[in-house]
Design an enzyme around this catalytic site. Structure first.
Site, PDB file in Angstrom:
ATOM      1  N   ASP A 146      74.816  23.311  68.718  1.00 36.25           N
ATOM      2  CA  ASP A 146      73.380  23.043  68.780  1.00 36.25           C
ATOM      3  C   ASP A 146      73.110  21.549  69.016  1.00 36.25           C
ATOM      4  OD1 ASP A 146      70.669  23.725  68.607  1.00 36.25           O
ATOM      5  OD2 ASP A 146      70.967  24.971  66.835  1.00 36.25           O
ATOM      6  N   GLU A 193      71.562  23.103  73.952  1.00 32.69           N
ATOM      7  CA  GLU A 193      70.710  21.895  73.896  1.00 32.69           C
ATOM      8  C   GLU A 193      69.341  22.160  74.515  1.00 32.69           C
ATOM      9  OE1 GLU A 193      70.064  21.222  77.329  1.00 32.69           O
ATOM     10  OE2 GLU A 193      70.224  19.068  76.895  1.00 32.69           O
ATOM     11  N   TRP A 194      68.996  23.464  74.619  1.00 31.04           N
ATOM     12  CA  TRP A 194      67.633  23.928  74.911  1.00 31.04           C
ATOM     13  C   TRP A 194      67.116  23.498  76.287  1.00 31.04           C
ATOM     14  CZ3 TRP A 194      66.857  20.330  70.358  1.00 31.04           C
ATOM     15  CH2 TRP A 194      67.498  20.826  69.207  1.00 31.04           C
ATOM     16  N   ASP A 231      63.762  28.102  71.678  1.00 28.19           N
ATOM     17  CA  ASP A 231      64.128  29.381  71.056  1.00 28.19           C
ATOM     18  C   ASP A 231      63.225  30.535  71.480  1.00 28.19           C
ATOM     19  OD1 ASP A 231      65.941  27.803  69.773  1.00 28.19           O
ATOM     20  OD2 ASP A 231      65.281  28.308  67.743  1.00 28.19           O
TER      21      ASP A 231
HETATM   22  C1  GLA Z   1      68.167  26.037  66.853  1.00 26.87           C
HETATM   23  C2  GLA Z   1      68.816  26.990  67.866  1.00 26.87           C
HETATM   24  C3  GLA Z   1      68.703  28.407  67.355  1.00 26.87           C
HETATM   25  C4  GLA Z   1      69.383  28.526  65.998  1.00 26.87           C
HETATM   26  C5  GLA Z   1      68.796  27.512  65.013  1.00 26.87           C
HETATM   27  C6  GLA Z   1      69.592  27.423  63.729  1.00 26.87           C
HETATM   28  O1  GLA Z   1      66.805  26.259  66.757  1.00 26.87           O
HETATM   29  O2  GLA Z   1      68.203  26.857  69.125  1.00 26.87           O
HETATM   30  O3  GLA Z   1      69.263  29.315  68.268  1.00 26.87           O
HETATM   31  O4  GLA Z   1      70.763  28.303  66.154  1.00 26.87           O
HETATM   32  O5  GLA Z   1      68.773  26.190  65.588  1.00 26.87           O
HETATM   33  O6  GLA Z   1      69.066  26.496  62.822  1.00 26.87           O
END
Ligand code: GLA
Length: 393
Positions: free
Chosen positions: A164, A197-198, A219
């Site tokens: 993450d 890393e979104w 997310d």
């Molecule tokens: C981030 C990630 C999620 C999950 C949470 C856990 O938000 O994008 O997929 O792993 O952290 O805290």
């Protein structure tokens, strides 16, 4: 550095030979050469279901492993059992090692991994490329501890790491994720490396040689609107994906209860058309037969797992009526008709629009299993938020 030009050249040659390179301008990426995720990873991750709730513990994980086997999901291809955030104690031990949460995992993580392996499944774990993980309790992250943490995970039998991006101290993402890639490689154990890393630093432009997949967005949650917005972002990135290096639009919400089965079928179909990792995020121990029917649809899974590894792309999307095409290894073509709108609509395309040669072709509807033939037109009446997907032979 574990990357090879040969792998990349072979992949490019395959794409050129198939005519795909010209059609989708696939990027000749230097793929991470750990031999993993040649098709998108499939399995289970607890986050969408439990987050850090107390039900996330050893008994839960064992029950999930048992259920993957007993429901046939394992045989359908779901092989990884992945633990997300909150598996660790809040501090490292005196030697700097991560310590499993004693309440959730009283026998440690290795015991859980051993159990998962005893079922013929693989085991995954989570950390963050920062000083702490994302949960507000803040469990220790891997930044600056890459070698020690990777070695510990390998000694536990970890097969998969989700890494993450929280608490990253503003340090360069490519450097942080590459440090862990090299630490995982140094263990000598094949560990699938899932970058999370979104999409913040456009990982699709640099991560093919770093990880096996990279999250492209923030997310997901169990809503049609969020699923739809992630689809719209991820579908545009098809040229960056391929065997060993996939776009990751986040884990599945199928079965979590806040979307309709029609919407879950769309979610599952769209993820498969996008060659996305398929990580179940609902309580399969209590799954309805409708949920299992979606998750076990072998014809749709086959699109995701197709050996050609070409992410589907949109042919058209006017007025929320999406036509998505995915070329397949055996010369077939998948075409999905997705109705984003709130009312039933007819969605139409043609063989030539999806790049299929003239002549009579048979079509299989991969949800109803109905067969038909066409010499050109392909269309369906698609319910609100629904998707019809055909395999064109
Ligand atoms: C981030 C990630 C999620 C999950 C949470 C856990 O938000 O994008 O997929 O792993 O952290 O805290």
């Amino acid at each position: 550095m574990r990357r090879t030009v040969l792998t990349a050249l072979a992949a490019v040659a395959a794409l050129v030979g198939s005519g795909v390179l010209g059609a989708t301008a696939a990027t000749p990426a230097l793929a991470l050469d750990n031999g993993l995720a040649l098709t998108p990873q499939m399995g289970f991750n607890n986050w969408n279901l439990t987050q850090c709730g107390s039900q996330f513990n050893e008994a839960f994980v064992k029950g999930i492993a048992d259920t993957l086997v007993s429901t046939g999901l394992k045989d359908a291809g779901y092989q990884y059992v992945n633990l997300d955030d909150c598996w660790a104690q809040s501090s490292r031990d005196a030697s700097g090692n991560l310590v499993p949460d004693k309440t959730r995992f009283p026998h440690g993580i290795k015991a859980v991994a051993d159990y998962v392996h005893s079922k013929g499944l693989k085991f995954g774990l989570y950390s963050s490329a920062g000083t702490k993980t994302c949960n507000k309790a803040g469990f220790p992250g891997g930044l600056g501890h890459e070698k020690q943490d990777a070695a510990l995970w390998a000694s536990w039998g970890v097969d998969y790491l989700k890494y993450d991006n929280c608490n990253n101290q503003g340090q360069d993402a490519k450097k942080r994720y590459t440090a862990m890639r090299d630490a995982l490689a140094a263990t000598g154990r094949p560990i699938l490396y899932s970058i999370c890393e979104w999409g913040q630093n456009q990982p699709w432009t640099w991560a093919a040689s770093v990880g096996n997949s990279w999250r492209t967005t923030g997310d997901i949650n169990d809503s049609y609107s969020k699923m739809l917005s992630i689809y719209k972002a991820n579908i545009k990135l098809g040229k960056y994906a391929g065997p060993g290096h996939w776009n990751d639009p986040d884990m599945l919400e199928v079965g979590n209860g806040k979307m309709s089965d029609t919407e879950y079928r769309s979610h599952f179909t769209l993820w498969a058309m996008m060659s996305a990792p398929l990580l179940i995020g609902s309580d399969i121990r209590k799954a309805s037969s409708a949920t299992l029917t979606i998750l076990r649809n072998a014809d749709v899974i086959a699109l995701d797992q197709d050996a050609k590894g070409v992410q589907g792309n949109e042919i058209s999307a006017a007025n929320g009526l999406h036509v998505i095409r995915k070329p397949l290894a055996d010369g077939d073509t998948a075409v999905a008709l997705f109705n984003e709108t709130g009312s039933t609509a007819k969605i139409s395309t043609t063989l030539s629009a999806i790049g299929v040669s003239a002549g009579t072709h048979s079509l299989t509807d991969l949800w109803s299993k109905a067969k038909s033939t066409t010499t050109g037109p392909i269309s369906a009446s698609v319910p609100a938020h629904g998707t019809v997907v055909y395999r064109v032979h």
